[in-house]
Write an enzyme that holds these catalytic residues in place. Structure first.
Site, short mmCIF file in Angstrom:
data_model
loop_
_atom_site.label_atom_id
_atom_site.label_comp_id
_atom_site.label_asym_id
_atom_site.label_seq_id
_atom_site.Cartn_x
_atom_site.Cartn_y
_atom_site.Cartn_z
N SER A 7 0.84 -1.20 0.00
CA SER A 7 0.00 0.00 0.00
C SER A 7 0.87 1.25 0.00
O SER A 7 1.64 1.48 0.94
CB SER A 7 -0.92 0.02 1.22
OG SER A 7 -1.49 1.31 1.33
N HIS A 32 -1.13 -1.08 -4.22
CA HIS A 32 -2.44 -0.76 -3.66
C HIS A 32 -2.51 0.74 -3.38
O HIS A 32 -1.61 1.30 -2.75
CB HIS A 32 -2.63 -1.57 -2.37
CG HIS A 32 -3.98 -1.44 -1.75
ND1 HIS A 32 -5.09 -2.13 -2.21
CD2 HIS A 32 -4.41 -0.72 -0.68
CE1 HIS A 32 -6.13 -1.83 -1.45
NE2 HIS A 32 -5.75 -0.98 -0.50
N ASP A 34 -4.67 3.76 -1.81
CA ASP A 34 -5.74 4.07 -0.87
C ASP A 34 -6.19 5.52 -0.99
O ASP A 34 -5.46 6.44 -0.65
CB ASP A 34 -5.23 3.84 0.57
CG ASP A 34 -5.14 2.37 0.91
OD1 ASP A 34 -6.14 1.65 0.73
OD2 ASP A 34 -4.06 1.95 1.38
N MET A 36 -8.79 8.31 0.32
CA MET A 36 -9.68 8.62 1.44
C MET A 36 -10.20 10.04 1.34
O MET A 36 -9.44 10.95 1.02
CB MET A 36 -8.91 8.48 2.76
CG MET A 36 -8.26 7.14 2.95
SD MET A 36 -7.34 7.11 4.50
CE MET A 36 -6.56 5.51 4.39
N HIS A 65 -8.28 1.49 -4.14
CA HIS A 65 -9.23 1.23 -3.05
C HIS A 65 -9.85 2.55 -2.64
O HIS A 65 -9.20 3.35 -1.96
CB HIS A 65 -8.47 0.57 -1.89
CG HIS A 65 -9.29 0.36 -0.65
ND1 HIS A 65 -8.72 0.08 0.57
CD2 HIS A 65 -10.64 0.37 -0.44
CE1 HIS A 65 -9.67 -0.06 1.48
NE2 HIS A 65 -10.84 0.11 0.90
N MET A 67 -12.05 4.79 -0.49
CA MET A 67 -12.74 4.92 0.79
C MET A 67 -13.43 6.27 0.78
O MET A 67 -13.00 7.22 1.44
CB MET A 67 -11.73 4.80 1.94
CG MET A 67 -11.24 3.37 2.14
SD MET A 67 -9.68 3.29 3.06
CE MET A 67 -8.54 3.47 1.69
N MET A 136 -11.79 -5.96 4.70
CA MET A 136 -10.92 -5.15 5.56
C MET A 136 -10.65 -5.92 6.84
O MET A 136 -11.57 -6.43 7.49
CB MET A 136 -11.59 -3.82 5.91
CG MET A 136 -11.72 -2.82 4.75
SD MET A 136 -10.17 -2.37 3.94
CE MET A 136 -9.23 -1.69 5.30
N ASP A 174 -6.91 -6.59 3.62
CA ASP A 174 -6.27 -5.29 3.76
C ASP A 174 -6.30 -4.82 5.21
O ASP A 174 -7.37 -4.61 5.77
CB ASP A 174 -7.02 -4.29 2.85
CG ASP A 174 -6.40 -2.92 2.82
OD1 ASP A 174 -5.34 -2.71 3.44
OD2 ASP A 174 -6.98 -2.04 2.16
C1 DX5 Z 1 -6.44 1.34 5.50
C2 DX5 Z 1 -5.97 1.07 4.11
C3 DX5 Z 1 -4.90 0.07 4.03
C4 DX5 Z 1 -3.64 0.45 4.76
C5 DX5 Z 1 -2.95 -0.80 5.21
O1 DX5 Z 1 -7.56 2.13 5.46
O2 DX5 Z 1 -7.03 0.62 3.30
O3 DX5 Z 1 -4.61 -0.29 2.69
O4 DX5 Z 1 -2.77 1.21 3.97
O5 DX5 Z 1 -1.89 -0.45 6.03
P1 DX5 Z 1 -1.22 -1.49 7.02
O6 DX5 Z 1 -0.71 -2.61 6.15
O7 DX5 Z 1 -0.12 -0.70 7.66
O8 DX5 Z 1 -2.27 -1.94 7.97
ZN ZN Z 2 -6.58 -0.23 1.27
#
Ligand code: DX5
Ligand code: ZN
Length: 214
Positions: A7, A32, A34, A36, A65, A67, A136, A174
């Site tokens: 990620s 990956h 992320d 947000m 991904h 969010m 998740m 994840d």
């Molecule tokens: C959390 C993200 C993850 C995050 C995982 O909301 O969707 O992808 O980056 O990070 P680690 O591997 O540190 O838990």
């Molecule tokens: Zn993620």
């Protein structure tokens, strides 16, 4: 399948190109990404301006991904920005089907995601309608959280459904994935493991990726 998707959330954004070159050299399968929005989750990460350098410097597929609330407004732009797959949260929408169609019409792979407090059974009607489901294993919003162990049973449940129906749908996990729990997650039936802090905070990130795949 045994795929690793580091990620980028845990990368060093001051030296993003270097981190992406490490990913290119490594045995990582995907990157990956992320996204947000500060509303669906209590954190803001990044958006379209970072898709460009990631597409430019990263040779691995970008696994986006989302969010965010109202993913229907943005999925097509993420497809156009070079996403290899686009996923969004089932609990963020009323009906995922038209949004999945927007992604499919762009020729991009689809993923439906749920947070740990959403009943895993809610994914079942969509297993034959998506390329991947993402469970998740922490609450979406932050890297570096602790893996929630109940996720293992959810993986086994979804694995059984997929195998029984002879589907090719991938299972992605994840949150809180590391070199210690990766083997157990693959054994439970996961196909893709996302790992942020366990890769980028490791003394030797390439070695960490290799160990998770082994
Ligand atoms: C959390 C993200 C993850 C995050 C995982 O909301 O969707 O992808 O980056 O990070 P680690 O591997 O540190 O838990
Ligand atoms: Zn993620």
């Amino acid at each position: 399948m045994k795929l690793i998707a580091p990620s980028v959330l845990s990368a060093d954004f001051g030296h993003l190109a270097d981190d992406l070159e490490m990913i290119n050299r490594s045995e990582a399968d995907w990157l990956h990404v992320d996204v947000m929005d500060g509303t669906f989750v209590p954190n803001i990460s990044f958006g379209f301006p970072l898709m460009e350098p990631m597409r430019k410097y990263c040779k691995k597929p970008l696994d986006v991904h989302l969010m965010i609330v109202h993913p229907e407004k943005y999925v097509e732009r993420f497809c156009d920005a070079g996403a290899w797959s686009v996923g969004f949260h089932l609990e963020a929408v009323d009906d995922p089907m038209p949004i999945l169609d927007l992604i499919k019409d762009k020729g991009v792979r689809t993923c439906l995601t749920i947070n740990p407090d959403i009943d895993v059974k809610r994914l079942v009607p969509y297993l034959d309608k998506v390329d991947m489901v993402l469970l998740m294993s922490v609450f979406a919003g932050f890297g570096g959280q602790k893996f929630i162990p109940e996720t293992l049973n959810k993986i086994r449940f979804i694995r059984e459904e997929i195998d029984y129906r002879r589907l090719n749908t991938l299972i992605e996990i994840d949150g809180g994935v590391n070199t210690q729990n990766a083997a157990e997650l693959f054994a439970a039936g996961a196909d893709v493991l996302v790992a942020g802090s366990a890769v980028f905070n490791a003394p030797d990130p390439e070695e960490a990726i290799k160990r998770m795949k082994a």
